[in-house]
Design a protein around this motif. Structure first.
Motif, PDB file in Angstrom:
ATOM      1  N   LEU A  61      40.928  44.889  46.358  1.00 16.63           N
ATOM      2  CA  LEU A  61      39.892  44.142  45.648  1.00 16.63           C
ATOM      3  C   LEU A  61      40.150  44.012  44.148  1.00 16.63           C
ATOM      4  O   LEU A  61      39.894  42.961  43.589  1.00 16.63           O
ATOM      5  CB  LEU A  61      38.527  44.754  45.914  1.00 16.63           C
ATOM      6  CG  LEU A  61      37.946  44.306  47.250  1.00 16.63           C
ATOM      7  CD1 LEU A  61      36.598  44.925  47.485  1.00 16.63           C
ATOM      8  CD2 LEU A  61      37.846  42.818  47.341  1.00 16.63           C
ATOM      9  N   PRO A  62      40.656  45.045  43.471  1.00 18.13           N
ATOM     10  CA  PRO A  62      40.969  44.828  42.052  1.00 18.13           C
ATOM     11  C   PRO A  62      41.989  43.699  41.838  1.00 18.13           C
ATOM     12  O   PRO A  62      41.858  42.909  40.911  1.00 18.13           O
ATOM     13  CB  PRO A  62      41.519  46.178  41.598  1.00 18.13           C
ATOM     14  CG  PRO A  62      40.873  47.162  42.513  1.00 18.13           C
ATOM     15  CD  PRO A  62      40.790  46.452  43.844  1.00 18.13           C
ATOM     16  N   ASP A  63      42.991  43.609  42.728  1.00 16.81           N
ATOM     17  CA  ASP A  63      43.968  42.518  42.619  1.00 16.81           C
ATOM     18  C   ASP A  63      43.316  41.166  42.877  1.00 16.81           C
ATOM     19  O   ASP A  63      43.571  40.186  42.174  1.00 16.81           O
ATOM     20  CB  ASP A  63      45.128  42.718  43.598  1.00 16.81           C
ATOM     21  CG  ASP A  63      46.027  43.873  43.215  1.00 16.81           C
ATOM     22  OD1 ASP A  63      45.914  44.383  42.079  1.00 16.81           O
ATOM     23  OD2 ASP A  63      46.842  44.288  44.067  1.00 16.81           O
ATOM     24  N   LEU A  64      42.461  41.094  43.910  1.00 15.72           N
ATOM     25  CA  LEU A  64      41.767  39.841  44.221  1.00 15.72           C
ATOM     26  C   LEU A  64      40.855  39.420  43.079  1.00 15.72           C
ATOM     27  O   LEU A  64      40.801  38.239  42.718  1.00 15.72           O
ATOM     28  CB  LEU A  64      40.947  39.985  45.498  1.00 15.72           C
ATOM     29  CG  LEU A  64      41.699  39.928  46.808  1.00 15.72           C
ATOM     30  CD1 LEU A  64      40.759  40.217  47.968  1.00 15.72           C
ATOM     31  CD2 LEU A  64      42.356  38.576  46.996  1.00 15.72           C
ATOM     32  N   ALA A  65      40.120  40.375  42.512  1.00 10.03           N
ATOM     33  CA  ALA A  65      39.216  40.059  41.410  1.00 10.03           C
ATOM     34  C   ALA A  65      39.990  39.543  40.199  1.00 10.03           C
ATOM     35  O   ALA A  65      39.564  38.596  39.539  1.00 10.03           O
ATOM     36  CB  ALA A  65      38.391  41.287  41.040  1.00 10.03           C
ATOM     37  N   ALA A  66      41.146  40.140  39.925  1.00 12.82           N
ATOM     38  CA  ALA A  66      41.963  39.686  38.791  1.00 12.82           C
ATOM     39  C   ALA A  66      42.493  38.276  39.036  1.00 12.82           C
ATOM     40  O   ALA A  66      42.507  37.440  38.121  1.00 12.82           O
ATOM     41  CB  ALA A  66      43.118  40.655  38.560  1.00 12.82           C
ATOM     42  N   GLN A  67      42.911  37.977  40.264  1.00 21.22           N
ATOM     43  CA  GLN A  67      43.414  36.636  40.591  1.00 21.22           C
ATOM     44  C   GLN A  67      42.325  35.590  40.454  1.00 21.22           C
ATOM     45  O   GLN A  67      42.578  34.473  40.021  1.00 21.22           O
ATOM     46  CB  GLN A  67      43.957  36.597  42.014  1.00 21.22           C
ATOM     47  CG  GLN A  67      45.234  37.345  42.229  1.00 21.22           C
ATOM     48  CD  GLN A  67      45.591  37.428  43.713  1.00 21.22           C
ATOM     49  OE1 GLN A  67      44.958  36.824  44.558  1.00 21.22           O
ATOM     50  NE2 GLN A  67      46.602  38.209  44.014  1.00 21.22           N
ATOM     51  N   ARG A  68      41.133  35.936  40.857  1.00 19.62           N
ATOM     52  CA  ARG A  68      40.017  34.974  40.854  1.00 19.62           C
ATOM     53  C   ARG A  68      39.181  35.054  39.582  1.00 19.62           C
ATOM     54  O   ARG A  68      38.158  34.382  39.477  1.00 19.62           O
ATOM     55  CB  ARG A  68      39.144  35.199  42.086  1.00 19.62           C
ATOM     56  CG  ARG A  68      39.930  34.922  43.349  1.00 19.62           C
ATOM     57  CD  ARG A  68      39.150  35.198  44.583  1.00 19.62           C
ATOM     58  NE  ARG A  68      39.998  34.960  45.753  1.00 19.62           N
ATOM     59  CZ  ARG A  68      39.776  35.460  46.936  1.00 19.62           C
ATOM     60  NH1 ARG A  68      38.721  36.216  47.145  1.00 19.62           N
ATOM     61  NH2 ARG A  68      40.581  35.202  47.931  1.00 19.62           N
ATOM     62  N   VAL A  69      39.585  35.891  38.649  1.00 15.73           N
ATOM     63  CA  VAL A  69      38.916  36.087  37.362  1.00 15.73           C
ATOM     64  C   VAL A  69      37.415  36.302  37.579  1.00 15.73           C
ATOM     65  O   VAL A  69      36.578  35.513  37.168  1.00 15.73           O
ATOM     66  CB  VAL A  69      39.175  34.898  36.408  1.00 15.73           C
ATOM     67  CG1 VAL A  69      38.673  35.228  35.012  1.00 15.73           C
ATOM     68  CG2 VAL A  69      40.638  34.532  36.367  1.00 15.73           C
ATOM     69  N   ARG A  70      37.113  37.388  38.252  1.00 14.06           N
ATOM     70  CA  ARG A  70      35.717  37.762  38.484  1.00 14.06           C
ATOM     71  C   ARG A  70      35.605  39.278  38.459  1.00 14.06           C
ATOM     72  O   ARG A  70      36.584  39.989  38.625  1.00 14.06           O
ATOM     73  CB  ARG A  70      35.200  37.216  39.811  1.00 14.06           C
ATOM     74  CG  ARG A  70      35.785  37.897  41.039  1.00 14.06           C
ATOM     75  CD  ARG A  70      34.964  37.546  42.287  1.00 14.06           C
ATOM     76  NE  ARG A  70      35.478  38.157  43.489  1.00 14.06           N
ATOM     77  CZ  ARG A  70      35.144  39.370  43.934  1.00 14.06           C
ATOM     78  NH1 ARG A  70      34.307  40.121  43.258  1.00 14.06           N
ATOM     79  NH2 ARG A  70      35.649  39.850  45.064  1.00 14.06           N
ATOM     80  N   GLU A  71      34.409  39.746  38.256  1.00  6.01           N
ATOM     81  CA  GLU A  71      34.132  41.183  38.272  1.00  6.01           C
ATOM     82  C   GLU A  71      33.905  41.635  39.711  1.00  6.01           C
ATOM     83  O   GLU A  71      33.473  40.853  40.557  1.00  6.01           O
ATOM     84  CB  GLU A  71      32.888  41.489  37.436  1.00  6.01           C
ATOM     85  CG  GLU A  71      33.088  41.288  35.951  1.00  6.01           C
ATOM     86  CD  GLU A  71      34.074  42.276  35.364  1.00  6.01           C
ATOM     87  OE1 GLU A  71      34.045  43.471  35.736  1.00  6.01           O
ATOM     88  OE2 GLU A  71      34.883  41.851  34.532  1.00  6.01           O
ATOM     89  N   LEU A  72      34.193  42.902  39.995  1.00  4.47           N
ATOM     90  CA  LEU A  72      33.870  43.467  41.294  1.00  4.47           C
ATOM     91  C   LEU A  72      32.355  43.609  41.418  1.00  4.47           C
ATOM     92  O   LEU A  72      31.671  43.900  40.438  1.00  4.47           O
ATOM     93  CB  LEU A  72      34.523  44.838  41.463  1.00  4.47           C
ATOM     94  CG  LEU A  72      36.049  44.863  41.533  1.00  4.47           C
ATOM     95  CD1 LEU A  72      36.549  46.298  41.562  1.00  4.47           C
ATOM     96  CD2 LEU A  72      36.533  44.111  42.748  1.00  4.47           C
ATOM     97  N   THR A  73      31.833  43.409  42.615  1.00  6.94           N
ATOM     98  CA  THR A  73      30.400  43.577  42.854  1.00  6.94           C
ATOM     99  C   THR A  73      30.084  45.074  42.899  1.00  6.94           C
ATOM    100  O   THR A  73      30.989  45.899  43.087  1.00  6.94           O
ATOM    101  CB  THR A  73      29.988  42.931  44.189  1.00  6.94           C
ATOM    102  OG1 THR A  73      30.601  43.651  45.254  1.00  6.94           O
ATOM    103  CG2 THR A  73      30.391  41.468  44.236  1.00  6.94           C
ATOM    104  N   PRO A  74      28.814  45.453  42.750  1.00  8.41           N
ATOM    105  CA  PRO A  74      28.460  46.876  42.853  1.00  8.41           C
ATOM    106  C   PRO A  74      28.877  47.490  44.185  1.00  8.41           C
ATOM    107  O   PRO A  74      29.320  48.637  44.224  1.00  8.41           O
ATOM    108  CB  PRO A  74      26.936  46.875  42.688  1.00  8.41           C
ATOM    109  CG  PRO A  74      26.654  45.641  41.891  1.00  8.41           C
ATOM    110  CD  PRO A  74      27.680  44.634  42.325  1.00  8.41           C
ATOM    111  N   LEU A  75      28.752  46.745  45.280  1.00  6.85           N
ATOM    112  CA  LEU A  75      29.177  47.252  46.586  1.00  6.85           C
ATOM    113  C   LEU A  75      30.683  47.494  46.610  1.00  6.85           C
ATOM    114  O   LEU A  75      31.152  48.490  47.163  1.00  6.85           O
ATOM    115  CB  LEU A  75      28.787  46.264  47.687  1.00  6.85           C
ATOM    116  CG  LEU A  75      29.246  46.628  49.098  1.00  6.85           C
ATOM    117  CD1 LEU A  75      28.585  47.924  49.562  1.00  6.85           C
ATOM    118  CD2 LEU A  75      28.948  45.501  50.069  1.00  6.85           C
ATOM    119  N   GLU A  76      31.445  46.605  45.996  1.00  5.62           N
ATOM    120  CA  GLU A  76      32.899  46.749  45.974  1.00  5.62           C
ATOM    121  C   GLU A  76      33.346  47.909  45.086  1.00  5.62           C
ATOM    122  O   GLU A  76      34.362  48.528  45.339  1.00  5.62           O
ATOM    123  CB  GLU A  76      33.545  45.437  45.504  1.00  5.62           C
ATOM    124  CG  GLU A  76      33.366  44.300  46.493  1.00  5.62           C
ATOM    125  CD  GLU A  76      33.776  42.956  45.936  1.00  5.62           C
ATOM    126  OE1 GLU A  76      33.995  42.039  46.745  1.00  5.62           O
ATOM    127  OE2 GLU A  76      33.880  42.798  44.706  1.00  5.62           O
TER     128      GLU A  76
END
Length: 143
Positions: A61-76
């Motif tokens: 998920l950290p890699d996906l969030a960086a690719q999509r330029v978004r923050e991780l959700t609280p659940l993530e």
């Protein structure tokens, strides 16, 4: 395994076995493990037989969030374990390539599979969710 060739039919087709998914860690050769669901193991014959595995990849998920330029959700972000979701293809305009957001599968040599990974679905997601959250449970064997 999660899939098997059906022996009863004239055409050998791949069918789901109904078994619980098996996740594995695959050594990519650059000191990084990739994780994925083991779908099928088979032997391919070209010049000599080669044992191969068909894998559906997971992305951290950290890699996906960086690719999509978004923050991780609280659940993530919750919990001490590394989190994953299904990997998807970026897409290509070339003929024969998977479309964008199609599931990302790959074939690896069987000797690149290092161990069975204790990856479990998040209890917060429905079991039939299209893209559930997975966690790498590194304390599973300490219980």
């Amino acid at each position: 395994l999660h899939a098997a060739f059906c022996q009863d039919e004239e055409l050998r087709q791949l069918h789901a076995t109904g078994e619980f998914p098996v996740f594995v860690a695959v050594d990519t050769g650059n000191r990084k493990m990739w994780y994925g669901q083991l779908i099928l193991c088979f032997v391919a014959q070209y010049m000599s037989p080669v044992e191969l595995c068909y894998v559906r990849w997971l992305d951290s998920l950290p890699d996906l969030a960086a690719q999509r330029v978004r923050e991780l959700t609280p659940l993530e972000k919750a919990g001490p374990f590394e989190t994953f979701r299904w990997s998807t293809r970026p897409g290509s305009l070339r003929s024969g390539h998977p479309r964008a957001n199609a599931p990302h599968y790959g074939v690896v040599r069987a000797d690149a599979v290092r161990y069975r990974a204790a990856i479990i679905p998040s209890i917060a997601d429905d079991l039939s969710a299209e893209n559930p959250l997975f966690r790498l449970n590194t304390d599973m064997y300490l219980l």
